[in-house]
Design an enzyme around this catalytic site. Sequence first.
Site, short mmCIF file in Angstrom:
data_model
loop_
_atom_site.label_atom_id
_atom_site.label_comp_id
_atom_site.label_asym_id
_atom_site.label_seq_id
_atom_site.Cartn_x
_atom_site.Cartn_y
_atom_site.Cartn_z
N GLU A 1 4.48 0.64 17.37
CA GLU A 1 4.06 -0.56 16.63
C GLU A 1 4.46 -1.83 17.35
OE1 GLU A 1 5.61 0.73 12.94
OE2 GLU A 1 7.56 -0.20 13.17
N TYR B 1 6.67 2.32 -5.90
CA TYR B 1 5.27 2.52 -6.28
C TYR B 1 4.41 1.50 -5.52
CZ TYR B 1 1.50 4.10 -9.40
OH TYR B 1 0.35 4.66 -9.91
N HIS C 1 9.52 7.85 6.66
CA HIS C 1 9.80 7.28 7.98
C HIS C 1 11.28 7.57 8.24
CE1 HIS C 1 9.98 4.70 11.39
NE2 HIS C 1 10.34 3.59 10.80
N SER D 1 10.41 -4.25 -12.53
CA SER D 1 9.49 -4.19 -11.39
C SER D 1 8.05 -4.42 -11.84
CB SER D 1 9.60 -2.81 -10.73
OG SER D 1 8.47 -2.57 -9.92
N GLU E 1 -14.87 -13.12 21.23
CA GLU E 1 -14.65 -12.33 22.45
C GLU E 1 -13.25 -11.75 22.53
OE1 GLU E 1 -17.06 -11.43 24.23
OE2 GLU E 1 -18.56 -12.83 23.45
N GLN F 1 2.84 3.48 -0.10
CA GLN F 1 3.00 4.94 -0.04
C GLN F 1 3.32 5.54 -1.41
OE1 GLN F 1 2.43 7.08 2.48
NE2 GLN F 1 1.82 5.40 3.82
N GLY G 1 -0.85 3.75 2.63
CA GLY G 1 -0.91 4.48 1.37
C GLY G 1 -2.27 4.43 0.68
P1 NAD Z 1 5.92 -1.13 -0.10
O1 NAD Z 1 6.59 -2.41 0.24
O2 NAD Z 1 4.43 -1.07 -0.16
O3 NAD Z 1 6.45 -0.61 -1.51
C1 NAD Z 1 7.80 -0.53 -1.81
C2 NAD Z 1 8.00 -0.22 -3.27
O4 NAD Z 1 9.39 -0.03 -3.52
C3 NAD Z 1 7.55 -1.31 -4.23
O5 NAD Z 1 6.87 -0.69 -5.30
C4 NAD Z 1 8.88 -1.92 -4.71
O6 NAD Z 1 8.77 -2.46 -6.01
C5 NAD Z 1 9.74 -0.68 -4.73
N1 NAD Z 1 11.19 -0.89 -4.73
C6 NAD Z 1 11.92 -1.82 -4.07
N2 NAD Z 1 13.23 -1.65 -4.33
C7 NAD Z 1 13.33 -0.56 -5.13
C8 NAD Z 1 14.42 0.13 -5.73
N3 NAD Z 1 15.68 -0.27 -5.54
N4 NAD Z 1 14.15 1.22 -6.48
C9 NAD Z 1 12.90 1.63 -6.68
N5 NAD Z 1 11.82 1.00 -6.14
C10 NAD Z 1 12.05 -0.08 -5.38
O7 NAD Z 1 6.49 -0.03 0.94
P2 NAD Z 1 5.67 1.05 1.80
O8 NAD Z 1 4.88 0.36 2.86
O9 NAD Z 1 5.01 2.00 0.89
O10 NAD Z 1 6.87 1.79 2.56
C11 NAD Z 1 7.66 2.79 1.95
C12 NAD Z 1 8.13 3.75 3.03
O11 NAD Z 1 7.01 4.39 3.60
C13 NAD Z 1 8.89 3.10 4.17
O12 NAD Z 1 9.90 3.97 4.59
C14 NAD Z 1 7.83 2.98 5.26
O13 NAD Z 1 8.36 2.97 6.57
C15 NAD Z 1 7.05 4.26 5.01
N6 NAD Z 1 5.69 4.29 5.53
C16 NAD Z 1 4.82 3.29 5.24
C17 NAD Z 1 3.52 3.35 5.70
C18 NAD Z 1 2.53 2.26 5.40
O14 NAD Z 1 1.47 2.26 6.01
N7 NAD Z 1 2.77 1.35 4.47
C19 NAD Z 1 3.09 4.45 6.49
C20 NAD Z 1 3.99 5.50 6.72
C21 NAD Z 1 5.29 5.39 6.24
MG MG Z 2 4.17 3.26 12.11
#
Ligand code: NAD
Ligand code: MG
Length: 336
Positions: free
Chosen positions: A201, A31, A114, A57, A233, A34, A140
């Site tokens: 990236e 949560y 991803h 969490s 700049e 994304q 997200g």
């Molecule tokens: P984030 O770090 O913002 O959130 C991760 C969440 O996972 C947190 O709520 C954490 O508490 C939870 N978590 C951790 N371990 C867990 C477990 N064992 N069980 C359940 N929940 C658990 O991550 P994010 O940036 O949202 O990335 C998530 C995915 O989305 C990744 O694969 C990332 O590559 C992809 N993604 C991210 C973005 C971005 O801009 N952030 C864009 C596109 C794709």
């Molecule tokens: Mg990217």
Amino acid sequence: MAGNIFGTAVYYDADCNLNALKGKKITVLGYGSQGHAHALNLKDNGMDVTVGLREGSKSWQAAQAAGLPVKTTADAVKGADVVMVLIPDELQAETYEKDIAPNLKQGVYLAFAHGFNIHYKKIVPPADANIFMVAPKGPGHLVRRTFTEGSGVPSLVAVEQDPAGDTMEVAKAWAAGIGAGRAGILETTYRQETETDLFGEQAVLCGGVCALMQAGFETLVEAGYNPVNAYFEAIHEMKLIVDLIYEGGFQTMRNSISNTAEYGDYVTGPKIITDDTKAAMKNILADVQSGAFADEFLADYKGGFKKLYAEREKAANHECEKVGAELRGLMSWLKK
Ligand code: NAD
Ligand code: MG
């Protein structure tokens, strides 16, 4: 309606059927950035969404307060028809082994935002699982905000395994359900998404651009110029230029800058980004393609992220960050 640009299929709301998801038991794991956006947008579209989180969490309360049922990761996977894994990439494989795989139902739809873990085979799902991806091309909070405003963030969709035969329909319904059908849903593959995302990236968006800005700042400061001028700049004004490129490409940007700036752009750009730079980019791409970068990143994670944390600290202590923080303090227009 559906279109095709340069061999890429593009879908909009009219090409997607939310019924491919309606009535299915949906679980969103995580949560964070994304996770909250996918869970809330789908819930607002009338879907049956449960959030899966680790016991204790910090997000547990937030998801519940938003009206979402929350369970532990293992319990949320049990009985779910569709499971979207939105936990950090480096945690996915161990979480998959421990909490996801033992609880997956036969014929589940298992999804990611991803391609990292599926493409590099850090997660190898069973043959009966349907594997898709919905990757929003933005963070997200933007996926959530644009949805509530009536628009959306363009997203990539891909299918890696399709024993059920309708996995792309489910993927498109998910993408439309989070609002991407208002902006454009582009069909790709796990390989293409993963390798272009990592290369982009590293070589350009984050690695390349930040290193370029920092080197520009250092060059001016080392030559005795005031760090405030140097920051403006070489760093601060980047956004103004990027906004113009975002709106209308390089030509729109070059129409807006002076002839002096445009002339300097053409003659100086190739002195900075040289054949050596292109050769370095090709090496970076090769490491992405071979999985060497993925392994290096995961090895650092397993060693406690020593490299990541050391670099983070070094970057935070660079002079340019101190100058920037003070400057932003003076910019009343930045504090909405
Ligand atoms: P984030 O770090 O913002 O959130 C991760 C969440 O996972 C947190 O709520 C954490 O508490 C939870 N978590 C951790 N371990 C867990 C477990 N064992 N069980 C359940 N929940 C658990 O991550 P994010 O940036 O949202 O990335 C998530 C995915 O989305 C990744 O694969 C990332 O590559 C992809 N993604 C991210 C973005 C971005 O801009 N952030 C864009 C596109 C794709
Ligand atoms: Mg990217």
